[in-house]
Design a protein around this motif. Structure first.
Motif, PDB file in Angstrom:
ATOM      1  N   GLN A 182       0.918  -1.239   0.048  1.00  0.00           N
ATOM      2  CA  GLN A 182      -0.043  -0.106   0.029  1.00  0.00           C
ATOM      3  C   GLN A 182       0.866   1.298   0.035  1.00  0.00           C
ATOM      4  O   GLN A 182       0.695   2.023  -0.714  1.00  0.00           O
ATOM      5  N   ARG A 185       1.806   2.338  -3.344  1.00  0.00           N
ATOM      6  CA  ARG A 185       0.832   2.854  -3.822  1.00  0.00           C
ATOM      7  C   ARG A 185       0.504   4.439  -3.427  1.00  0.00           C
ATOM      8  O   ARG A 185      -0.544   5.134  -3.493  1.00  0.00           O
ATOM      9  N   GLY A 186       1.456   4.640  -2.503  1.00  0.00           N
ATOM     10  CA  GLY A 186       1.397   6.106  -2.070  1.00  0.00           C
ATOM     11  C   GLY A 186       0.511   6.114  -0.737  1.00  0.00           C
ATOM     12  O   GLY A 186       0.253   7.289  -0.158  1.00  0.00           O
ATOM     13  N   VAL A 206      -8.424  -4.584   5.857  1.00  0.00           N
ATOM     14  CA  VAL A 206      -9.291  -5.491   4.834  1.00  0.00           C
ATOM     15  C   VAL A 206      -8.659  -6.475   4.280  1.00  0.00           C
ATOM     16  O   VAL A 206      -8.906  -7.771   4.609  1.00  0.00           O
ATOM     17  N   PRO A 207      -7.364  -6.379   3.461  1.00  0.00           N
ATOM     18  CA  PRO A 207      -6.857  -7.272   3.194  1.00  0.00           C
ATOM     19  C   PRO A 207      -5.995  -8.481   4.118  1.00  0.00           C
ATOM     20  O   PRO A 207      -6.188  -9.554   3.934  1.00  0.00           O
TER      21      PRO A 207
ATOM     22  N   ASN B  56      11.947   2.337  -5.220  1.00  0.00           N
ATOM     23  CA  ASN B  56      11.002   3.329  -4.996  1.00  0.00           C
ATOM     24  C   ASN B  56      10.952   3.748  -3.277  1.00  0.00           C
ATOM     25  O   ASN B  56       9.859   4.121  -2.963  1.00  0.00           O
ATOM     26  N   LEU B  58      10.990   2.008  -0.710  1.00  0.00           N
ATOM     27  CA  LEU B  58      10.442   1.343   0.504  1.00  0.00           C
ATOM     28  C   LEU B  58      11.337   0.909   1.438  1.00  0.00           C
ATOM     29  O   LEU B  58      11.017   0.887   2.735  1.00  0.00           O
ATOM     30  N   ARG B  81       8.950  10.450  -1.456  1.00  0.00           N
ATOM     31  CA  ARG B  81       7.399  10.429  -1.591  1.00  0.00           C
ATOM     32  C   ARG B  81       7.378  10.371  -3.262  1.00  0.00           C
ATOM     33  O   ARG B  81       6.342   9.515  -3.688  1.00  0.00           O
ATOM     34  N   ARG B  84       7.810   7.091  -5.015  1.00  0.00           N
ATOM     35  CA  ARG B  84       6.728   6.215  -4.812  1.00  0.00           C
ATOM     36  C   ARG B  84       6.040   6.223  -5.962  1.00  0.00           C
ATOM     37  O   ARG B  84       5.433   5.252  -6.583  1.00  0.00           O
ATOM     38  N   PHE B  85       5.604   7.330  -6.454  1.00  0.00           N
ATOM     39  CA  PHE B  85       4.870   7.560  -7.607  1.00  0.00           C
ATOM     40  C   PHE B  85       5.468   7.519  -8.968  1.00  0.00           C
ATOM     41  O   PHE B  85       4.843   7.106 -10.075  1.00  0.00           O
ATOM     42  N   LEU B  89       5.796   0.096  -8.204  1.00  0.00           N
ATOM     43  CA  LEU B  89       6.117  -1.262  -7.834  1.00  0.00           C
ATOM     44  C   LEU B  89       4.822  -2.300  -7.639  1.00  0.00           C
ATOM     45  O   LEU B  89       3.891  -2.094  -6.741  1.00  0.00           O
ATOM     46  N   GLN B  97      -3.695  -7.350  -1.947  1.00  0.00           N
ATOM     47  CA  GLN B  97      -3.835  -5.916  -1.603  1.00  0.00           C
ATOM     48  C   GLN B  97      -5.073  -5.302  -1.776  1.00  0.00           C
ATOM     49  O   GLN B  97      -5.476  -3.981  -1.277  1.00  0.00           O
ATOM     50  N   LEU B  98      -6.194  -6.000  -2.640  1.00  0.00           N
ATOM     51  CA  LEU B  98      -7.332  -5.073  -3.104  1.00  0.00           C
ATOM     52  C   LEU B  98      -8.297  -5.184  -1.750  1.00  0.00           C
ATOM     53  O   LEU B  98      -8.208  -5.952  -1.001  1.00  0.00           O
ATOM     54  N   PHE B  99      -8.698  -3.999  -1.436  1.00  0.00           N
ATOM     55  CA  PHE B  99      -9.593  -3.874  -0.197  1.00  0.00           C
ATOM     56  C   PHE B  99     -10.814  -2.888  -0.534  1.00  0.00           C
ATOM     57  O   PHE B  99     -11.675  -2.979   0.476  1.00  0.00           O
ATOM     58  N   ASP B 106     -10.703   0.977  -5.897  1.00  0.00           N
ATOM     59  CA  ASP B 106      -9.515   0.183  -5.845  1.00  0.00           C
ATOM     60  C   ASP B 106      -8.284   0.681  -6.619  1.00  0.00           C
ATOM     61  O   ASP B 106      -7.211   1.254  -6.444  1.00  0.00           O
ATOM     62  N   PHE B 109      -7.239   4.313  -5.613  1.00  0.00           N
ATOM     63  CA  PHE B 109      -6.533   4.597  -4.541  1.00  0.00           C
ATOM     64  C   PHE B 109      -4.992   5.234  -4.866  1.00  0.00           C
ATOM     65  O   PHE B 109      -4.812   6.246  -4.255  1.00  0.00           O
ATOM     66  N   GLY B 110      -4.341   4.734  -5.682  1.00  0.00           N
ATOM     67  CA  GLY B 110      -2.907   5.211  -5.951  1.00  0.00           C
ATOM     68  C   GLY B 110      -3.125   6.935  -6.426  1.00  0.00           C
ATOM     69  O   GLY B 110      -2.586   7.876  -5.633  1.00  0.00           O
ATOM     70  N   ASN B 113      -4.103   9.337  -3.604  1.00  0.00           N
ATOM     71  CA  ASN B 113      -2.877   9.455  -2.902  1.00  0.00           C
ATOM     72  C   ASN B 113      -1.799  10.562  -3.499  1.00  0.00           C
ATOM     73  O   ASN B 113      -1.205  11.158  -2.662  1.00  0.00           O
ATOM     74  N   MET B 162      -1.123   5.052 -11.499  1.00  0.00           N
ATOM     75  CA  MET B 162      -0.213   6.506 -11.095  1.00  0.00           C
ATOM     76  C   MET B 162       0.691   6.772 -12.292  1.00  0.00           C
ATOM     77  O   MET B 162       1.520   7.735 -11.987  1.00  0.00           O
TER      78      MET B 162
END
Lengths: 268, 287
Positions: A182, A185-186, A206-207, B56, B58, B81, B84-85, B89, B97-99, B106, B109-110, B113, B162
């Motif tokens: 996550q 994805r920022g 959630v995941p 990126n 992390l 930051r 990341r965009f 990755l 990771q879907l939520f 979904d 989301f990116g 952000n 993104m």
């Protein structure tokens, strides 16, 4: 990082403490806690402390790992200490300001309280450090066995505990992975208002819940495939049997209790 | 123009200072030019995934530098930051990771952000969905109602929405059937062409990397051991096999043919095989 959590971690080894029957260790832990709470003086505390110190020395668990596990508790220890220093009434006043006085009794009491908590936790850590989760639950199941007569699902409880412990590291790893994904994805967990930060947890929780349910489902299927049907008629590959070492352990436990009570009756 | 990514003497150690400490990356250096399609191969635990997570920001390297477009990504918080965009990755099994409630949310989301305006977010979501073959109707359903392959394409769309200049994918085809694999690889290529993006892909399929990429990085035991075109890398077949890695099946066949004394050259794509067979048979070939 999350990975550094050592809660309930097991350090494999072959020391006498490792080799003790898990039931013996559980009983000795109870004896130790009773002794710790019965001790009310320097001498009796010294005896209980000596028991703990010798156990740690024999177990060959590095002192560093035990101290490392204490880190999350520092706050509670300081809080308990300060509370006792300021709010214990006594006669020997050392310092007095703003209507609060620090007494010698208060300092001694705070010292004992902090020591008691520290020793309580160290003792419990020693048990989880030297006993694998499986043998721990085996021991617990066996000790709670008599409760089966009262129709308490002892085996099921032990199995649930065992599974829960087994999955702690897995879930920590999973959380780590989802958080990284996550973040990629920022997602931002470190800044913003309290509400923002709570909201930022949704993409992790959630995941995580979904994967926990999926894992539970898969585990249930795998257990069923191996004909798991609860505790009825289930035999054990490793039967727990008390050995000479365990009787020695019990002997030490009896001596510890006796010493604390005898010293207590002398007012020491 | 400067290379898009420059990695200089990167080192990373896991659990430093504990008994569990082990080196994950040792002195890794390489450059990535704009528009390249790079394959990253290596044995499990060779440091590929760790390397990707450094690109990126992390993971923070113990020592060494990562320059994105000439700027150190650890220079300040904004740079980290931004990285990341700009470097997207896609993790292994990204469908986990879907939520969100709907596929649309979904994927959004990116971009959300990134603090883009609603119109731009909408454009990006629809474009990303189209690139991975998700229909407008599917955008409104729950991602948990989709099939495994579709879920993964949604997850990849979540990253490409993104519009990163560099798209990194960690084993994007793991656990999919051949059809699903082809679709994902086609999606990646579609994005690459549409956005003139740079792509790095970790893969265990030598056939895929041989066919798709212009350049290969080979990791072994936390070090970068080979860096070259697929032809250069697969020419060192024996070293690869020693590392426990594979070479494409057709390369294996032709190596055996060479050993048997046939006058063939080293090959790693189907086109090369066709050319070789034509040469051997004097032009008559029905491939």
């Amino acid at each position: 990082m999350l990975k550094d959590i050592t809660l309930g971690q097991y350090f494999p080894g072959n020391s006498p403490v490792h080799r003790l029957d898990p039931r013996t260790k559980l009983i000795l832990l109870v004896v130790y806690i009773v002794a710790l709470f019965s001790a009310g003086n320097w001498v009796s505390y010294g005896v209980v402390f000596a028991f703990l110190a010798i156990s740690i020395a024999v177990s060959q668990i590095p002192l560093k790992s035990i101290l490392h596990g204490m880190k999350p508790l520092v706050f509670i220890l300081i809080f308990t200490g300060i509370l006792n220093i300021f709010f214990t009434a006594g006669e020997t006043v050392l310092v007095s300001f703003w209507g609060i006085s620090i007494t010698l009794e208060g300092i001694i009491r705070a010292f004992f309280m902090v020591l008691r908590i520290l020793m309580l936790i160290t003792g419990t850590f020693l048990l989880t450090y030297t006993t694998s989760p499986i043998s721990l639950t085996d021991g617990l199941e066996s000790l709670l066995g008599p409760l089966k007569k009262l129709h308490l699902p002892v085996h099921e409880l032990a199995m649930m505990m065992c599974i829960a412990m087994r999955f702690i590291p897995t879930l920590i790893e999973e959380t780590d992975k989802i958080m990284s994904a996550q973040k990629a994805r920022g997602a931002d967990f470190e800044s913003g208002s309290l509400l923002d930060r709570v909201k930022a947890l949704v993409p992790i929780l959630v995941p995580l819940f979904i994967s926990a349910f999926r894992r539970a489902d898969e585990l249930a299927t795998a257990m069923e495939c191996r004909c798991y049907q609860g505790g009825d008629g289930r035999t054990k590959m490793k039967l727990l049997r008390y050995k000479l070492l365990d009787f020695k352990g019990f002997g030490v436990g009896v001596v510890l209790l006796a010493a604390v009570f005898v010293l207590g009756s002398f007012g020491l | 123009m400067a290379p898009i990514l420059q990695v200089e003497n990167l080192n990373h150690i896991y659990s430093a200072g504990t008994p569990f400490e082990h080196a994950a990356l040792t002195d890794v250096s390489f450059q990535v030019e704009r528009g390249e399609f790079i394959g990253v191969i290596g044995h499990t635990g060779s440091g590929k995934s760790t390397l990707m997570q450094h690109l990126n920001g992390l993971l923070k390297p113990i020592s060494g530098k990562i320059l994105l477009d000439g700027q150190d990504i650890w220079e300040n918080k904004t740079a980290t930051r931004q990285s990341r965009f700009r470097v997207g990755l896609v993790f292994q099994y990204p469908e986990y990771q879907l939520f969100e409630e709907t596929v649309y949310k979904d994927i959004a989301f990116g971009p959300k952000n990134m603090k883009l305006d609603a119109q731009e977010i909408d454009r990006r979501v629809r474009e990303a969905a189209e690139l991975v073959g998700i229909t407008a109707q599917q955008l409104e359903v729950s991602p948990f109602d989709l099939s495994g392959g579709q879920k993964r394409r949604v997850a990849i769309a979540g990253v490409i929405a993104m519009e990163p200049e560099v798209l990194i994918l960690d084993e994007p085809t793991a656990g999919l059937d051949p059809e699903g694999r082809e679709e994902i690889l086609a999606n990646i290529n579609a994005y690459r062409q549409a956005k003139k993006a740079t792509v790095m892909m970790v893969s265990h399929s030598m056939t895929d990397v041989a066919r798709l990429t212009d350049r290969l990085l080979v990791m072994n035991g936390s070090r970068l051991v080979m860096d070259g075109t697929p032809a250069q890398v697969f020419a060192r077949a024996e070293e690869l096999l020693e590392m426990g890695l594979d070479i494409p099946q057709i390369t294996q066949v032709f190596l055996r043919l060479q050993q048997m004394g046939l006058p063939v050259e080293q090959v790693y794509t189907v086109e090369q095989v066709v050319a070789q067979i034509k040469k051997l048979t004097g032009g008559s070939c029905y491939a």
